[in-house]
Write an enzyme that holds these catalytic residues in place. Structure first.
Site, PDB file in Angstrom:
ATOM      1  N   ASP A   1     -39.366  10.305  24.741  1.00  0.00           N
ATOM      2  CA  ASP A   1     -39.988   9.687  23.570  1.00  0.00           C
ATOM      3  C   ASP A   1     -40.059   8.164  23.650  1.00  0.00           C
ATOM      4  O   ASP A   1     -40.761   7.537  22.862  1.00  0.00           O
ATOM      5  CB  ASP A   1     -39.224  10.065  22.295  1.00  0.00           C
ATOM      6  CG  ASP A   1     -39.440  11.516  21.893  1.00  0.00           C
ATOM      7  OD1 ASP A   1     -40.393  12.127  22.402  1.00  0.00           O
ATOM      8  OD2 ASP A   1     -38.651  12.028  21.070  1.00  0.00           O
TER       9      ASP A   1
ATOM     10  N   LYS B   1     -41.668   8.552  14.993  1.00  0.00           N
ATOM     11  CA  LYS B   1     -42.863   9.370  15.245  1.00  0.00           C
ATOM     12  C   LYS B   1     -42.733  10.734  14.586  1.00  0.00           C
ATOM     13  O   LYS B   1     -41.638  11.214  14.277  1.00  0.00           O
ATOM     14  CB  LYS B   1     -43.114   9.528  16.747  1.00  0.00           C
ATOM     15  CG  LYS B   1     -41.941  10.097  17.568  1.00  0.00           C
ATOM     16  CD  LYS B   1     -41.829  11.600  17.564  1.00  0.00           C
ATOM     17  CE  LYS B   1     -40.643  12.097  18.372  1.00  0.00           C
ATOM     18  NZ  LYS B   1     -40.399  13.559  18.224  1.00  0.00           N
TER      19      LYS B   1
END
Length: 320
Positions: free
Chosen positions: A154, A20
């Site tokens: 995350d 990401k």
């Protein structure tokens, strides 16, 4: 067991999960519990980790790194025991699965290690999904997301993918309806940065300046508008990462990388998350390819990617 022979039948489930980029990252003050509240916009990009989970007749969890990994892992300290997020993800799944077996996890590394792109979190997300399938646990995505949150902020996003706003510790996720593609060039460093050290450095810089950071309670709506339209020019004006100056304080060469990128046509650039990966925003896919080629001439490890992409997905499920 193999129903005909009565013998153990090994099986491999292969899952890939994306890294990401934090398109926005506002960081609040240090809390009494030692953490920081954040307001972040996550974008899953087309650079994937893969985990192949193979059932074993003997109990236990083992981990190895695939020779197909595209990272130069020389000198990188990747633990293969219970310090590894994928190992811990398998252990959590074993605790909640009635039919858990031993498992070997082979990880194909492509996302920079300690690079601010959630590579370890992607490994954990892929492992949760792979073990769920391998052991027929039957957990919903929501249940897997709850387990993911135990492993780190995350990990739930790598399961979800796409674009999302993260509040709290970053794991309070709200999907954002932003399906238009944006194009980036990722510049991986040949070193890592410790996320806790980057946060400590930010706290130190703020204290030296007498700055009282506010508690973040949302993200700039202009960021989501630009992402929804795939508008690189508009997005480039609102990129923000409170950790960037701390990462540059620890690794001043990142300033040079940003400067080279922006002088060679990047719309904008930023350190991704806690760094040291640099994310350079490009106008379109052709511009991204050209920018990556230019940066490689400077000896930089540059890779064009796009986002958003889906979260963790099963690639194959094979009886051995």
């Amino acid at each position: 067991m193999n129903a005909l022979s009565g013998r153990f039948a090994a099986r491999t489930v292969r899952v890939r999960a994306p890294g990401k980029v934090n398109v926005a990252l506002d960081v609040g003050p240090l809390r009494p519990d030692g953490y920081h509240s954040v307001a972040s916009v996550y974008l899953a990009v087309s650079l994937y980790e893969e985990v192949a989970a193979t059932s074993l007749e003997t109990p236990g969890i083992t981990v190895s790194i695939s020779p197909d990994s595209t990272l130069d892992l020389d000198g990188m300290d990747i633990p293969l025991d219970n310090r590894n997020l994928a190992y811990r993800a398998a252990a959590i799944m074993a605790d909640v699965s009635e039919h858990a077996t031993g498992v070997h996890l082979e990880i194909t590394k492509r996302v920079p290690v300690a690079g601010g792109m959630g590579g370890g979190s992607a490994d954990a997300a892929a492992t949760l999904l792979a073990c769920d399938a391998l052991w027929n646990s039957g957990l919903s995505r929501e249940e897997l997301a709850h387990l993911a949150a135990e492993l780190g902020a995350d990990v739930p996003f790598s399961l979800l993918g796409g674009t999302a706003v993260g509040l709290g510790l970053g794991d309070d996720l709200s999907p954002a309806l932003a399906k238009a593609q944006t194009h980036w060039v990722l510049v991986a460093a040949d070193f890592g940065l410790s996320t806790p050290e980057v946060y400590r450095t930010l706290d130190r810089l703020r204290a030296a300046e007498g700055v009282e950071a506010p508690e973040p309670d949302g993200v700039d709506p202009r960021i989501l508008t630009a992402l929804r339209g795939g508008d690189a020019e508009a997005l480039g004006t609102v990129l923000v990462n409170d950790l960037q100056r701390a990462a540059i304080e620890l690794a001043p060469s990142l300033r040079d990388t940003l400067g080279i990128g922006e002088s060679h046509g990047a719309v904008a650039g930023m350190v991704s998350g806690s760094g040291p990966t640099v994310a350079l925003l490009a106008e379109d896919s052709i511009a991204a390819e050209g920018l990556a080629q230019d940066l490689r001439r400077f000896g930089l490890n540059a890779l064009p990617v796009h986002g958003p992409v889906p979260g963790a997905r099963i690639v194959s499920d094979t009886l051995l």
